[in-house]
Write a protein that holds these residues in place. Structure first.
Motif, PDB file in Angstrom:
ATOM      1  N   GLU A  71       0.829  -1.114  -0.147  1.00 57.79           N
ATOM      2  CA  GLU A  71      -0.041   0.221   0.060  1.00 57.79           C
ATOM      3  C   GLU A  71       0.903   1.751  -0.066  1.00 57.79           C
ATOM      4  OE1 GLU A  71      -3.699   1.228   2.259  1.00 57.79           O
ATOM      5  OE2 GLU A  71      -2.692  -0.326   3.582  1.00 57.79           O
ATOM      6  N   PHE A  72       0.333   2.147  -0.431  1.00 60.22           N
ATOM      7  CA  PHE A  72       0.996   3.262  -0.206  1.00 60.22           C
ATOM      8  C   PHE A  72      -0.198   4.909   0.393  1.00 60.22           C
ATOM      9  CE2 PHE A  72      -0.186   3.797  -4.436  1.00 60.22           C
ATOM     10  CZ  PHE A  72      -0.993   5.220  -4.847  1.00 60.22           C
ATOM     11  N   TYR A  73       0.651   5.924   0.635  1.00 60.93           N
ATOM     12  CA  TYR A  73      -0.091   6.691   1.168  1.00 60.93           C
ATOM     13  C   TYR A  73       0.607   8.405   0.429  1.00 60.93           C
ATOM     14  CZ  TYR A  73      -2.252   3.713   4.594  1.00 60.93           C
ATOM     15  OH  TYR A  73      -2.608   3.641   6.232  1.00 60.93           O
ATOM     16  N   VAL A  74      -0.230   8.907  -0.246  1.00 58.18           N
ATOM     17  CA  VAL A  74       0.484  10.212  -0.329  1.00 58.18           C
ATOM     18  C   VAL A  74      -0.083  11.522   0.650  1.00 58.18           C
ATOM     19  CG1 VAL A  74       0.974  12.275  -2.161  1.00 58.18           C
ATOM     20  CG2 VAL A  74       1.143   9.445  -2.619  1.00 58.18           C
ATOM     21  N   VAL A  75       0.318  11.891   1.041  1.00 58.91           N
ATOM     22  CA  VAL A  75      -0.508  12.905   2.197  1.00 58.91           C
ATOM     23  C   VAL A  75      -0.586  14.815   1.308  1.00 58.91           C
ATOM     24  CG1 VAL A  75      -0.421  14.297   4.685  1.00 58.91           C
ATOM     25  CG2 VAL A  75       0.616  12.151   4.256  1.00 58.91           C
ATOM     26  N   ASP A  86       6.873  -0.274  14.323  1.00 57.40           N
ATOM     27  CA  ASP A  86       6.993  -0.101  15.759  1.00 57.40           C
ATOM     28  C   ASP A  86       7.212   1.111  16.061  1.00 57.40           C
ATOM     29  OD1 ASP A  86       9.567  -0.010  14.909  1.00 57.40           O
ATOM     30  OD2 ASP A  86      10.214  -1.770  16.577  1.00 57.40           O
ATOM     31  N   THR A  87       6.573   1.683  14.863  1.00 55.15           N
ATOM     32  CA  THR A  87       7.595   3.400  14.860  1.00 55.15           C
ATOM     33  C   THR A  87       6.344   4.147  14.394  1.00 55.15           C
ATOM     34  OG1 THR A  87       9.666   2.651  13.828  1.00 55.15           O
ATOM     35  CG2 THR A  87       8.969   5.052  13.710  1.00 55.15           C
ATOM     36  N   ASP A  88       6.280   5.540  15.231  1.00 52.06           N
ATOM     37  CA  ASP A  88       5.343   6.481  14.799  1.00 52.06           C
ATOM     38  C   ASP A  88       6.498   7.663  13.720  1.00 52.06           C
ATOM     39  OD1 ASP A  88       3.734   5.164  16.010  1.00 52.06           O
ATOM     40  OD2 ASP A  88       3.238   6.658  17.631  1.00 52.06           O
ATOM     41  N   TYR A  89       5.243   8.160  12.954  1.00 48.68           N
ATOM     42  CA  TYR A  89       5.834   8.785  12.335  1.00 48.68           C
ATOM     43  C   TYR A  89       4.946  10.197  11.793  1.00 48.68           C
ATOM     44  CZ  TYR A  89       7.711  11.337   7.199  1.00 48.68           C
ATOM     45  OH  TYR A  89       8.015  12.289   6.806  1.00 48.68           O
ATOM     46  N   ARG A  90       5.828  11.345  12.321  1.00 47.17           N
ATOM     47  CA  ARG A  90       4.903  12.315  11.362  1.00 47.17           C
ATOM     48  C   ARG A  90       4.639  13.041  10.841  1.00 47.17           C
ATOM     49  NH1 ARG A  90       0.869  14.201  14.288  1.00 47.17           N
ATOM     50  NH2 ARG A  90       1.967  14.215  15.964  1.00 47.17           N
ATOM     51  N   ALA A  91       3.968  12.582   9.649  1.00 40.95           N
ATOM     52  CA  ALA A  91       3.528  12.816   8.428  1.00 40.95           C
ATOM     53  C   ALA A  91       3.286  14.435   7.757  1.00 40.95           C
ATOM     54  CB  ALA A  91       2.805  11.959   7.398  1.00 40.95           C
ATOM     55  N   LYS A  92       3.270  14.719   6.786  1.00 42.47           N
ATOM     56  CA  LYS A  92       3.493  16.758   6.349  1.00 42.47           C
ATOM     57  C   LYS A  92       2.681  16.800   5.277  1.00 42.47           C
ATOM     58  CE  LYS A  92       8.137  17.390   5.265  1.00 42.47           C
ATOM     59  NZ  LYS A  92       8.752  15.902   5.453  1.00 42.47           N
ATOM     60  N   PRO A  93       2.485  17.073   4.416  1.00 42.08           N
ATOM     61  CA  PRO A  93       1.797  17.299   2.944  1.00 42.08           C
ATOM     62  C   PRO A  93       3.123  16.853   2.299  1.00 42.08           C
ATOM     63  CG  PRO A  93       1.269  19.398   3.812  1.00 42.08           C
ATOM     64  CD  PRO A  93       2.191  18.179   5.130  1.00 42.08           C
ATOM     65  N   GLY A  94       2.683  16.707   0.945  1.00 38.30           N
ATOM     66  CA  GLY A  94       3.552  15.387   0.268  1.00 38.30           C
ATOM     67  C   GLY A  94       4.304  14.786   0.227  1.00 38.30           C
ATOM     68  N   ASP A  95       4.161  14.402   1.390  1.00 41.42           N
ATOM     69  CA  ASP A  95       4.716  12.660   1.432  1.00 41.42           C
ATOM     70  C   ASP A  95       4.169  11.300   1.248  1.00 41.42           C
ATOM     71  OD1 ASP A  95       6.750  13.967   3.642  1.00 41.42           O
ATOM     72  OD2 ASP A  95       5.943  13.326   5.584  1.00 41.42           O
ATOM     73  N   GLY A  96       4.963  10.507   0.726  1.00 40.03           N
ATOM     74  CA  GLY A  96       5.122   9.830   0.002  1.00 40.03           C
ATOM     75  C   GLY A  96       5.156   8.515   1.304  1.00 40.03           C
ATOM     76  N   ILE A  97       4.058   7.864   1.317  1.00 46.15           N
ATOM     77  CA  ILE A  97       4.926   6.901   2.624  1.00 46.15           C
ATOM     78  C   ILE A  97       4.281   5.193   1.463  1.00 46.15           C
ATOM     79  CG2 ILE A  97       4.033   5.667   4.801  1.00 46.15           C
ATOM     80  CD1 ILE A  97       3.208   8.680   5.308  1.00 46.15           C
ATOM     81  N   LEU A 117      -5.976  12.607   2.141  1.00 46.37           N
ATOM     82  CA  LEU A 117      -4.889  11.051   1.405  1.00 46.37           C
ATOM     83  C   LEU A 117      -4.876  10.521   0.224  1.00 46.37           C
ATOM     84  CD1 LEU A 117      -3.896   8.419   3.242  1.00 46.37           C
ATOM     85  CD2 LEU A 117      -4.415  10.617   5.109  1.00 46.37           C
ATOM     86  N   VAL A 118      -3.893  10.285  -0.739  1.00 50.93           N
ATOM     87  CA  VAL A 118      -4.238   9.958  -1.809  1.00 50.93           C
ATOM     88  C   VAL A 118      -3.715   7.817  -1.027  1.00 50.93           C
ATOM     89  CG1 VAL A 118      -3.580   9.194  -4.040  1.00 50.93           C
ATOM     90  CG2 VAL A 118      -4.309  11.653  -3.032  1.00 50.93           C
ATOM     91  N   VAL A 119      -4.705   7.062  -1.471  1.00 49.89           N
ATOM     92  CA  VAL A 119      -4.040   5.632  -0.632  1.00 49.89           C
ATOM     93  C   VAL A 119      -4.054   4.933  -2.460  1.00 49.89           C
ATOM     94  CG1 VAL A 119      -5.161   4.029   0.602  1.00 49.89           C
ATOM     95  CG2 VAL A 119      -5.172   6.299   1.049  1.00 49.89           C
ATOM     96  N   GLY A 120      -3.138   4.375  -2.300  1.00 47.06           N
ATOM     97  CA  GLY A 120      -3.564   2.534  -3.450  1.00 47.06           C
ATOM     98  C   GLY A 120      -2.706   1.721  -3.055  1.00 47.06           C
TER      99      GLY A 120
END
Length: 133
Positions: A71-75, A86-97, A117-120
């Motif tokens: 899967e991916f997220y684009v914020v 086991d990690t938390d990440y503070r996302a910001k606009p423009g991040d592709g995860i 966010l766009v989710v694929g």
């Protein structure tokens, strides 16, 4: 012969959103909204599903994994806390995860603006959702 775009082009503002419907391990309701834009049923896709996700302030998209799909997220907007393994990440606009198959993930909107966010997903439909919380 002209291409029939009625199955190929979908607009989130015209389709609207539906509430997420999954349930967690303790019976808690998944939170957030989704508008599917590309899928097997909607578009005839045979290899992916793409949606627009919206997590409202105070909502939590349950931590879960997909044993059969990445899967991916684009914020697009907001600054969600994205849970990856086991990690938390503070996302910001423009991040592709990128979320590899089998990786636990979820989203918490602990801010005061909507998260968009766009989710694929790497399958057009029928991927497994396994709750991890």
């Amino acid at each position: 012969m002209p291409t029939d775009i009625s199955r190929l082009v979908h607009n989130v503002n015209e389709q609207g959103f539906t509430a997420l419907e999954k349930t967690g391990l303790r019976g808690q309701q998944d939170q957030g909204l989704v508008s599917t834009l590309i899928s097997r049923d909607l578009s005839g896709s045979d290899d992916l599903c793409v949606s627009w996700g919206r997590i409202l302030p105070g909502q939590h998209h349950l931590c879960h994994h997909h044993p059969d799909a990445s899967e991916f997220y684009v914020v697009i907007s907001g600054a969600p806390l994205v849970h990856l393994g086991d990690t938390d990440y503070r996302a910001k606009p423009g991040d592709g995860i990128y979320i590899p198959r089998g990786t636990t993930h979820g989203i918490t909107n602990d801010g005061d603006e909507d998260v968009n966010l766009v989710v694929g997903v790497s399958k057009p439909a029928d991927w497994q959702f396994v709750a991890d919380e």
